[in-house]
Design an enzyme around this catalytic site. Structure first.
Site, short mmCIF file in Angstrom:
data_model
loop_
_atom_site.label_atom_id
_atom_site.label_comp_id
_atom_site.label_asym_id
_atom_site.label_seq_id
_atom_site.Cartn_x
_atom_site.Cartn_y
_atom_site.Cartn_z
N ASP A 14 0.82 -1.22 0.00
CA ASP A 14 0.00 0.00 0.00
C ASP A 14 0.85 1.26 0.00
O ASP A 14 0.61 2.18 -0.77
CB ASP A 14 -0.93 0.03 1.23
CG ASP A 14 -2.00 -1.05 1.16
OD1 ASP A 14 -2.29 -1.53 0.06
OD2 ASP A 14 -2.54 -1.39 2.23
N ASP A 123 -6.44 1.89 12.63
CA ASP A 123 -5.19 2.64 12.51
C ASP A 123 -5.35 3.99 11.83
O ASP A 123 -4.71 4.96 12.19
CB ASP A 123 -4.14 1.78 11.78
CG ASP A 123 -3.67 0.62 12.65
OD1 ASP A 123 -3.66 0.79 13.89
OD2 ASP A 123 -3.34 -0.44 12.11
N1 ARG Z 1 -6.76 -4.93 15.83
C1 ARG Z 1 -5.49 -4.39 16.22
C2 ARG Z 1 -5.60 -2.93 16.46
O1 ARG Z 1 -6.53 -2.34 16.04
C3 ARG Z 1 -4.40 -4.75 15.25
C4 ARG Z 1 -4.40 -4.02 13.95
C5 ARG Z 1 -3.33 -4.61 13.10
N2 ARG Z 1 -3.12 -3.91 11.91
C6 ARG Z 1 -2.78 -4.55 10.80
N3 ARG Z 1 -2.55 -3.83 9.74
N4 ARG Z 1 -2.71 -5.84 10.71
O2 ARG Z 1 -4.77 -2.37 17.10
#
Ligand code: ARG
Length: 406
Positions: A14, A123
């Site tokens: 990405d 995120d």
């Molecule tokens: N669910 C977790 C969080 O929101 C992990 C996110 C992991 N991100 C990823 N791109 N795999 O913090």
């Protein structure tokens, strides 16, 4: 003149595709920022790859010490575990990356920052809120939220722009890792009925394959911060790395649960957090002997609030600072050592000692030497107020006739 954009660049698909995409769609000059947060996912050639993809400059920061000192250890002191399961590795890393983005933006005179998050996860919100919390004048672009390309289309797009993609053997999972933990999602994990296959894990062995003999580890804390392992003083990054390996070898730290994302969906998440699991257990046990019952009770509520806050991307807020102040005050006497037993996927506290321990053997013992005044307990009846006078308000418990047992 092109708009300067500072992009958080991991080197993955990405963010690699985002470089030419930003140049084409925003007429941007792209400067990349890559933060190494430990955990082994960092690549040595990120800078070259960013430049080859079309970035005008590529910054790489070793964020491990900052991460441990300002994010991981405060969260450990707080006892922050989201929904009782997730020690927040990914969530804690985002605000620090946001901070680095902002520093580079200010240094380079850029008015725009960008990140590669999609519109479905937590995120994106963490980046957006962290940046807005520090400098609301910065504009944020999230290409993967806008472009609407499938994975195949992204690859096609990147290839047509000669972007180094280095796809390698395709992992069926979406993985994010830093020294505090490894987050694994998607692929066959999306079926919450199915046990995660062994190949989803990289830092831990299964309990079945863990050694048949337990390993004892002693963790020493100073004011809630782990400072030594088995008596050997270490900096936080080394201590976490070391403990992570030991605990992982004994199968400690696997988490499998269905989590509530802040965007409003439930999602099956798998984590490996061997050091976090061991350190939280040890820290909690040390607090149990050094804090009062009332401190422990309130702190547990604050821990939940704190975890929720971090999970929801609200690190750079006034409330977070207030929670932090409470936690810091509670840690003044959280000094001492904890003995852990790592065995077949479990991490058990088997010993504790502290110069500030509130555990008094003279009071606790059932043997001779007991100094607890048993008659003082007669006073506990006053917990119910004036028992005699409130008795009339208590509903009686109807039980069937006692049969036969006499
Ligand atoms: N669910 C977790 C969080 O929101 C992990 C996110 C992991 N991100 C990823 N791109 N795999 O913090």
């Amino acid at each position: 003149m092109a708009t300067k954009v500072v992009l958080a660049y991991s080197g993955g698909l990405d963010t690699s595709v985002a470089i030419p995409w930003l140049k084409e769609n925003y007429d941007a000059e792209v400067i990349t920022l890559t933060a190494d947060m430990g955990g082994g996912s960092g690549r040595s050639d990120v800078r070259e790859r960013a430049i080859a993809a079309g970035a005008s400059k590529a910054f790489v920061v070793d964020g491990r010490q900052d991460f441990v000192r300002h994010f991981v250890f405060p969260a450990l002191q707080a006892g922050a575990i989201y929904q009782g399961q997730y020690s927040l590795a990914t969530a804690l890393g985002r605000p620090l990356i946001a901070r680095y983005l902002l520093d580079v933006a200010h240094q380079e005179g850029a008015g725009v920052v960008a990140h590669g998050c999609t519109g479905k996860g937590n995120d994106q919100v963490r980046f957006d809120l962290s940046i807005a919390g520090m400098d609301p004048s910065l504009r944020i672009i999230a290409p993967a939220r806008e472009w609407g390309m499938s994975r195949e289309e992204e690859i096609e797009y990147g290839r047509s722009r000669n972007t180094p993609l280095d796809l390698g053997p395709r992992s069926p999972y979406s993985v994010d890792e830093n020294l505090w933990g490894r987050s694994i999602e998607a692929g066959d994990l999306e079926d919450p009925w199915m046990e995660p296959p062994e190949e989803a894990y990289a830092w831990t062995v299964s309990a079945e394959n863990a050694p048949d003999t337990p390993l004892y580890v002693e963790v020493t804390f100073s004011e809630g911060i782990p400072v030594a392992l088995d008596g050997e003083e270490m900096n936080g990054v080394d201590l976490i790395g070391h403990l992570s390996r030991l605990a992982g070898e004994h199968g400690v730290g696997r988490v499998d649960h269905v989590e509530d994302r802040l965007v409003g969906i439930k999602s099956r998440e798998v984590y490996e957090a061997p050091a976090a699991t061991a350190l939280h257990a040890a820290h909690r046990a040390l607090e149990a002997v050094t804090l009062s019952k009332d401190q422990l009770r309130l702190k547990e509520r604050i821990a939940q609030e704190y975890a929720e806050h971090v999970y929801n991307g609200l690190w750079f807020t006034a409330l977070h600072q207030d929670l932090e102040a409470f936690v810091a005050s509670t840690q003044r006497y959280v000094t001492g050592s904890i003995r852990l037993k790592l065995f077949k996927g479990r991490c058990v506290v088997v010993g504790r000692s502290s110069p500030y321990s509130l555990y008094l053997h003279d009071l606790a013992t059932y043997d001779t030497g007991d100094r607890f005044d048993h008659r003082a307990s007669e006073g506990f009846i006053h917990i119910f107020g004036l028992a005699g006078r409130t008795q009339a308000r208590v509903q009686s418990l109807e039980l069937p006739e006692l049969g036969g047992g006499s």
